[in-house]
Write a protein that holds these residues in place. Sequence first.
Motif, PDB file in Angstrom:
ATOM      1  N   ASN A  57       0.845  -1.198   0.000  1.00  0.00           N
ATOM      2  CA  ASN A  57       0.000   0.000   0.000  1.00  0.00           C
ATOM      3  C   ASN A  57       0.881   1.249   0.000  1.00  0.00           C
ATOM      4  O   ASN A  57       1.488   1.577   1.016  1.00  0.00           O
ATOM      5  CB  ASN A  57      -0.901   0.015   1.236  1.00  0.00           C
ATOM      6  CG  ASN A  57      -1.710  -1.254   1.345  1.00  0.00           C
ATOM      7  OD1 ASN A  57      -2.270  -1.736   0.376  1.00  0.00           O
ATOM      8  ND2 ASN A  57      -1.754  -1.812   2.547  1.00  0.00           N
ATOM      9  N   SER A  59       0.330   4.365   0.272  1.00  0.00           N
ATOM     10  CA  SER A  59       0.046   5.401   1.275  1.00  0.00           C
ATOM     11  C   SER A  59       0.652   5.060   2.632  1.00  0.00           C
ATOM     12  O   SER A  59       0.959   5.963   3.426  1.00  0.00           O
ATOM     13  CB  SER A  59      -1.455   5.624   1.399  1.00  0.00           C
ATOM     14  OG  SER A  59      -2.092   4.451   1.862  1.00  0.00           O
ATOM     15  N   ASP A  60       0.852   3.777   2.920  1.00  0.00           N
ATOM     16  CA  ASP A  60       1.456   3.367   4.190  1.00  0.00           C
ATOM     17  C   ASP A  60       2.919   3.801   4.293  1.00  0.00           C
ATOM     18  O   ASP A  60       3.461   3.898   5.395  1.00  0.00           O
ATOM     19  CB  ASP A  60       1.358   1.854   4.381  1.00  0.00           C
ATOM     20  CG  ASP A  60      -0.068   1.370   4.588  1.00  0.00           C
ATOM     21  OD1 ASP A  60      -0.955   2.211   4.855  1.00  0.00           O
ATOM     22  OD2 ASP A  60      -0.292   0.157   4.471  1.00  0.00           O
ATOM     23  N   PHE A  62       4.123   6.638   3.864  1.00  0.00           N
ATOM     24  CA  PHE A  62       4.250   8.019   4.329  1.00  0.00           C
ATOM     25  C   PHE A  62       3.916   8.186   5.810  1.00  0.00           C
ATOM     26  O   PHE A  62       3.955   9.298   6.317  1.00  0.00           O
ATOM     27  CB  PHE A  62       3.365   8.936   3.469  1.00  0.00           C
ATOM     28  CG  PHE A  62       3.741   8.904   2.023  1.00  0.00           C
ATOM     29  CD1 PHE A  62       4.890   9.549   1.574  1.00  0.00           C
ATOM     30  CD2 PHE A  62       2.972   8.204   1.114  1.00  0.00           C
ATOM     31  CE1 PHE A  62       5.262   9.501   0.247  1.00  0.00           C
ATOM     32  CE2 PHE A  62       3.331   8.156  -0.222  1.00  0.00           C
ATOM     33  CZ  PHE A  62       4.476   8.804  -0.655  1.00  0.00           C
ATOM     34  N   HIS A  63       3.606   7.098   6.495  1.00  0.00           N
ATOM     35  CA  HIS A  63       3.298   7.193   7.921  1.00  0.00           C
ATOM     36  C   HIS A  63       4.578   7.483   8.696  1.00  0.00           C
ATOM     37  O   HIS A  63       5.610   6.845   8.473  1.00  0.00           O
ATOM     38  CB  HIS A  63       2.636   5.910   8.405  1.00  0.00           C
ATOM     39  CG  HIS A  63       1.286   5.685   7.800  1.00  0.00           C
ATOM     40  ND1 HIS A  63       0.609   4.498   7.908  1.00  0.00           N
ATOM     41  CD2 HIS A  63       0.470   6.502   7.085  1.00  0.00           C
ATOM     42  CE1 HIS A  63      -0.559   4.582   7.293  1.00  0.00           C
ATOM     43  NE2 HIS A  63      -0.653   5.793   6.781  1.00  0.00           N
TER      44      HIS A  63
END
Length: 132
Positions: A57, A59-60, A62-63
Motif C-alpha cells: 500500500n 500510502s502506508d 508516508f506514515h
Amino acid sequence: MLVARTSQLYPNAVAATLVLKFFYVFSKWEWPSPVLLKPPEDSKLGLGFLVWDPRVNPSDRFHLMPIITPAYPQQNSTFNVSYSTRAIMVDEFKQGLEITEEIMDGKAPWSKLFEPPNFFGKYKSFPSLMST
C-alpha cells in the motif's frame, strides 16, 4: 501497544525497570520503523481487508510513527501523526527517560513522573474550543 512491546522486549523485568525501558526504547526508536507486537498477517488471506503494509500500500509508506495493531486486519493506530506531533511525543519520551533515570538513581521520588506539565508555558500556540 507501546507498553505491550516494552513488555515483550523485557519479559522478566520488574515494573520500575519496565517504566525506565519504556522511555528508553521509545526515546531512541528509529521512526518511521513500525512498532509491531507480532509479524503482520498475510494481506492475501482473501477476506478483502487491507492490512498495513508499506510494500503493498503506497500510502502506508508516508506514515511517520507507525504503531501497528496486532489483530487482523493490522492497521496503523497513529496514521494521523504529523512531524510536529511526533517531535512532541519523542521529546516527552526523552523527558520521561530523564525523570525515570533520576528516580532510579534515588535523586527523585516517583511522584515527579506524575507532576502536571507546564502546558501553557511550554507551547506558544494551541487551539481553544468553547461550547455553549
